[in-house]
Design a protein around this motif. Structure first.
Motif, mmCIF file in Angstrom:
data_model
loop_
_atom_site.group_PDB
_atom_site.id
_atom_site.type_symbol
_atom_site.label_atom_id
_atom_site.label_comp_id
_atom_site.label_asym_id
_atom_site.label_seq_id
_atom_site.Cartn_x
_atom_site.Cartn_y
_atom_site.Cartn_z
ATOM 1 N N VAL A 166 5.753 9.994 -9.296
ATOM 2 C CA VAL A 166 6.009 9.088 -10.420
ATOM 3 C C VAL A 166 4.712 8.367 -10.755
ATOM 4 N N ASN A 167 4.348 8.317 -12.036
ATOM 5 C CA ASN A 167 3.117 7.600 -12.378
ATOM 6 C C ASN A 167 3.339 6.412 -13.311
ATOM 7 N N ARG A 168 4.602 6.243 -13.802
ATOM 8 C CA ARG A 168 4.821 5.121 -14.710
ATOM 9 C C ARG A 168 6.293 4.728 -14.673
ATOM 10 N N ILE A 169 6.541 3.414 -14.705
ATOM 11 C CA ILE A 169 7.902 2.896 -14.801
ATOM 12 C C ILE A 169 7.964 1.942 -15.978
ATOM 13 N N ASN A 170 8.921 2.180 -16.865
ATOM 14 C CA ASN A 170 9.155 1.214 -17.935
ATOM 15 C C ASN A 170 10.277 0.293 -17.483
ATOM 16 N N TYR A 171 9.908 -0.963 -17.242
ATOM 17 C CA TYR A 171 10.842 -1.920 -16.632
ATOM 18 C C TYR A 171 10.848 -3.192 -17.459
ATOM 19 N N LEU A 172 12.002 -3.559 -17.962
ATOM 20 C CA LEU A 172 12.151 -4.753 -18.798
ATOM 21 C C LEU A 172 11.113 -4.746 -19.919
ATOM 22 N N GLY A 173 10.967 -3.606 -20.535
ATOM 23 C CA GLY A 173 10.082 -3.489 -21.694
ATOM 24 C C GLY A 173 8.603 -3.401 -21.365
ATOM 25 N N GLN A 174 8.282 -3.385 -20.065
ATOM 26 C CA GLN A 174 6.873 -3.391 -19.647
ATOM 27 C C GLN A 174 6.542 -2.067 -18.967
ATOM 28 N N ASP A 175 5.335 -1.545 -19.197
ATOM 29 C CA ASP A 175 4.931 -0.306 -18.540
ATOM 30 C C ASP A 175 4.186 -0.620 -17.248
ATOM 31 N N LEU A 176 4.702 -0.126 -16.144
ATOM 32 C CA LEU A 176 4.033 -0.307 -14.857
ATOM 33 C C LEU A 176 3.381 1.017 -14.471
ATOM 34 N N TYR A 177 2.084 1.023 -14.290
ATOM 35 C CA TYR A 177 1.394 2.261 -13.915
ATOM 36 C C TYR A 177 1.281 2.350 -12.397
ATOM 37 N N VAL A 178 1.708 3.457 -11.873
ATOM 38 C CA VAL A 178 1.716 3.638 -10.423
ATOM 39 C C VAL A 178 0.646 4.696 -10.083
ATOM 40 N N PRO A 179 -0.244 4.382 -9.125
ATOM 41 C CA PRO A 179 -1.398 5.277 -8.886
ATOM 42 C C PRO A 179 -1.077 6.481 -7.996
ATOM 43 N N THR A 180 0.153 6.987 -8.070
ATOM 44 C CA THR A 180 0.579 8.093 -7.204
ATOM 45 C C THR A 180 -0.375 9.288 -7.275
ATOM 46 N N MET A 181 -0.869 9.576 -8.492
ATOM 47 C CA MET A 181 -1.682 10.772 -8.677
ATOM 48 C C MET A 181 -3.164 10.510 -8.414
ATOM 49 N N GLU A 182 -3.486 9.295 -8.047
ATOM 50 C CA GLU A 182 -4.906 8.948 -7.907
ATOM 51 C C GLU A 182 -5.346 8.850 -6.452
ATOM 52 N N GLN A 183 -4.442 9.175 -5.538
ATOM 53 C CA GLN A 183 -4.791 9.120 -4.115
ATOM 54 C C GLN A 183 -5.584 10.372 -3.734
ATOM 55 N N GLU A 184 -6.501 10.202 -2.818
ATOM 56 C CA GLU A 184 -7.347 11.333 -2.423
ATOM 57 C C GLU A 184 -6.546 12.375 -1.661
ATOM 58 N N LYS A 185 -5.822 11.901 -0.631
ATOM 59 C CA LYS A 185 -4.968 12.804 0.135
ATOM 60 C C LYS A 185 -3.537 12.317 0.034
ATOM 61 N N PRO A 186 -2.901 12.581 -1.084
ATOM 62 C CA PRO A 186 -1.584 11.971 -1.293
ATOM 63 C C PRO A 186 -0.556 12.450 -0.280
ATOM 64 N N VAL A 187 0.213 11.515 0.247
ATOM 65 C CA VAL A 187 1.244 11.815 1.220
ATOM 66 C C VAL A 187 2.313 12.724 0.623
ATOM 67 N N HIS A 188 2.650 12.515 -0.662
ATOM 68 C CA HIS A 188 3.706 13.341 -1.247
ATOM 69 C C HIS A 188 3.304 14.799 -1.323
ATOM 70 N N GLU A 189 1.999 15.048 -1.455
ATOM 71 C CA GLU A 189 1.517 16.440 -1.477
ATOM 72 C C GLU A 189 1.627 17.058 -0.085
ATOM 73 N N LEU A 190 1.294 16.268 0.926
ATOM 74 C CA LEU A 190 1.390 16.750 2.312
ATOM 75 C C LEU A 190 2.835 17.065 2.659
#
Lengths: 443, 443
Positions: A397-421
């Motif tokens: 997930v890289n973005r959440i729209n919450y109460l009209g606001q966009d929250l950017y989540v750096p999931t894709m910006e990690q060097e060795k992402p845990v979700h990929e492992l």
């Protein structure tokens, strides 16, 4: 194919698998798809894996499903040894898709299906039968059409590196299916017998299991109440069936490969005293319009919140995981507990088990709230957010729209992402790149 | 037949109706059922009615349903003028039941049904057709079988005192059905056109409308999503159909004629942000097992509670009403408000409208909690508790099992119970004993 000189056993397996896949693809595709696949494979090869796959299951972390308790008046159970097979005629056979990228999800089906009827008036479960895939015929008053007397499972058959077909932890699906049957007033059954019937179906339709590790054969066991009576009551007749569908990836993602979410507290997926922890059809219909609304706002999935503190419960049809730096400064993987509000995902259970065995970071089942997400993001402590489920394995997930606001989540910006492992480890097991007790080979 | 000398117009109608019924029954039954019916009729005659039926609808209290808003990409609508009819062959005709007491609920069906398909790919709604009652044929991946993409309505056709067939406020059912369609990602339609098709179906199967005022012909309009694809998404194909079932009374009652209830706060029917206010199949499957539990405890229905203060929301599949003495010492009829947690019942709306027009006691929409029920019972201020719905009209409650304790409700001990007056008034309208704009005569 590899820039590394030291090739370990796992890499050999992976490359062997790719060779088989390449050959198969060259034969089947004869198109530029194979080129794309090759490029994608090279891309994958560049990442290095930090965590070992433990070729065992630590019983400390795994809760083996309990045997199903059948109702006293259930009647006789079905046995796989009674299975009859009626094969499709050559004219009935469907052409297999020759382009895995166009498979989508659940649009194409294989040539055969498995059917087992239950009629209380006939003493219980009838003999299992494999037939050509055919339409179901039912009375317009069938309970499934009025009161959602229905439940299902989602499983996958994978083409392993050795060409063998594998399914993943089927005992877990069977246990969950029986719990849903009990909650729905539908008859229970012996999961092992069903899996044996399913194995036969998979053997018959084995050529439909894609020869690639970017696709698989989705298995949809379904149990419906077919009593032709309008009382809101248990169904004395039922049909347990399974259909198979070759699938690519489930979710449309943005160009980043990640999904964006609508988190609107106006909608609730489940509630204490409800059936949010059972894979019943009734949990899904109410979500369709909300998903439509997310799409209309340019968002790909719904993040389901619960309660006044806006707890994160599920994302789309997946469990949710967050990887972050906790108050003690430690890296921690967190997912909501099985409180009755969320589906006890098999991918969820596997991830918890695996990562606890790794012991490389903390793993915890606890509530995550939106205010907590906001604060962690502000402090730069939220590293990754992802969904996990059979259909997608993991879905960042890289973005959440919450109460009209966009929250950017750096999931894709990690060097060795845990979700990929996690994805790699799970798919290594599923595609047989490593031997593991969670994988069951279909003989 | 009557002990009163002054017979008013209403009594004439009532007696006329009974005469017609007796003749019809004598012909059809030739059994001792007619004797029982005669005795029951005499019994009924003894009660006197205090409240006048107003043969008009006070617009101050009635909210006429708003026109449905169709999606822009819905495609073309169907029209009743396009209706085609394929009649059953004489061999296909089913014998009609000759004993209304054995009808039960929704077990027998008439000879014909109404079907209207929707296919987005074919431009929208197709032509309506009446066919012999026949099995539906659908793909095993049809969304209705997996994700509960389904909704329905409950209506009744009544045989009036004049032999004519009437339906009750069909515009309300159609409005509610379209709201449920919107919430389910299913196509909307023009209710008037559907009711016209339905009227034709009722005319064709008119002999199935029981010639008695203790039974009726239940109408089950149903809308299901039939797309053969496994994505959790809107269905681009749908089937709107209606089947008809001659019915007696829906609920089994105790010997008193009243029902006993299980009120267990462990189970919740609906919640904010859910679909409890839409007649979708998904609201019903989760209730079946709870109903089973009630039966196992010797109780007939479930009283659905909500929230920490244990609000009463619905009873079984009905709205709930309480008649009591309020804090000001006034008699008051109270029912929970349309907060999104309860179904906007048409019987509920009719009762509110009628009793407000009567002006004989206070009428209020407000939450009722279990602590309030307990206190009122202790103080002897709770007079009647009853469910209200199409299937049963009103269903009096005489006992609630709450937190392991039996609460006895004196609903059946009132001299002139309000729930009986309401039932009589509504059935007078429904069976055409009085003319009323809520009744629609089928020509």
């Amino acid at each position: 194919m590899t820039t590394k000189m030291a090739i370990n056993a796992k890499d050999i397996f992976r490359n062997q698998h790719r060779m088989i896949k390449f050959i198969a693809q060259s034969i089947r595709l004869c198109s530029n798809q194979s080129l794309k696949a090759a490029q994608a494979a090279q891309q994958l090869q560049k990442s290095s894996v930090d965590f070992e796959i433990t070729a065992s299951v630590n019983t400390q972390y795994t809760h083996a499903p309990e045997p199903v308790k059948h109702d006293k008046d259930l009647g006789h159970l079905f046995k796989a040894s009674q299975l009859t097979v009626r094969l499709a005629t050559p004219q009935q056979l469907q052409p297999k898709p020759d382009n895995d990228e166009e498979l989508g999800f659940g649009r194409l089906f294989t040539d055969h299906m498995l059917k087992i009827y239950y009629h209380k008036s006939l003493g219980g479960w009838q003999k299992p039968e494999i037939t050509p895939l055919e339409n179901l015929v039912m009375h317009p008053a069938a309970k499934v059409l009025h009161y959602a007397v229905e439940l299902f499972e989602g499983m996958k058959a994978y083409r392993g590196v050795d060409g063998k077909i594998r399914i993943f932890r089927p005992d877990m699906n069977m246990a969950r299916m029986n719990l849903a049957a009990q909650r729905s007033g539908l008859p229970t059954f012996e999961g092992k017998e069903f899996v044996q019937c399913l194995s036969r179906l998979l053997t018959i339709d084995s050529e439909w299991v894609p020869h690639t590790d970017t696709a698989s054969l989705y298995i949809r066991p379904t149990l419906i109440g077919i009593d032709p009576t309008l009382g809101v009551a248990s169904s004395d007749s039922a049909l347990l069936y399974a259909i198979l569908s070759p699938v690519g990836s489930y979710f449309k993602t943005g160009s980043s490969g990640a999904v964006s979410l609508l988190a609107d507290p106006a909608y609730t997926r489940a509630w204490p005293g409800g059936v949010g922890n059972r894979k019943m059809g009734s949990n899904y219909a109410p979500t369709i319009n909300v998903q439509k609304e997310a799409a209309a706002r340019g968002l790909q999935q719904v993040l389901w919140l619960y309660g006044e503190d806006h707890q994160l419960t599920e994302v789309g049809t997946m469990n949710i995981f967050m990887f972050y730096v906790n108050d003690q400064g430690e890296q921690e993987l967190i997912t909501p507990p099985l409180s009755g509000l969320i589906l006890p995902g098999i991918t969820r259970d596997s991830i918890l088990n695996m990562t606890r065995q790794w012991g490389k970071f903390k793993v915890r089942e606890a509530n995550i709230t939106m205010p907590m997400v906001c604060e962690l993001l502000n402090q730069g402590r939220l590293l990754e957010l992802f969904g996990a489920g059979t259909a997608c394995v993991v879905s960042p997930v890289n973005r959440i729209n919450y109460l009209g606001q966009d929250l950017y989540v750096p999931t894709m910006e990690q060097e060795k992402p845990v979700h990929e492992l996690i994805r790699e480890t799970l798919t290594d097991i599923q595609y047989g790149r490593v031997d593991h007790p969670w994988s069951m080979v279909i003989d």
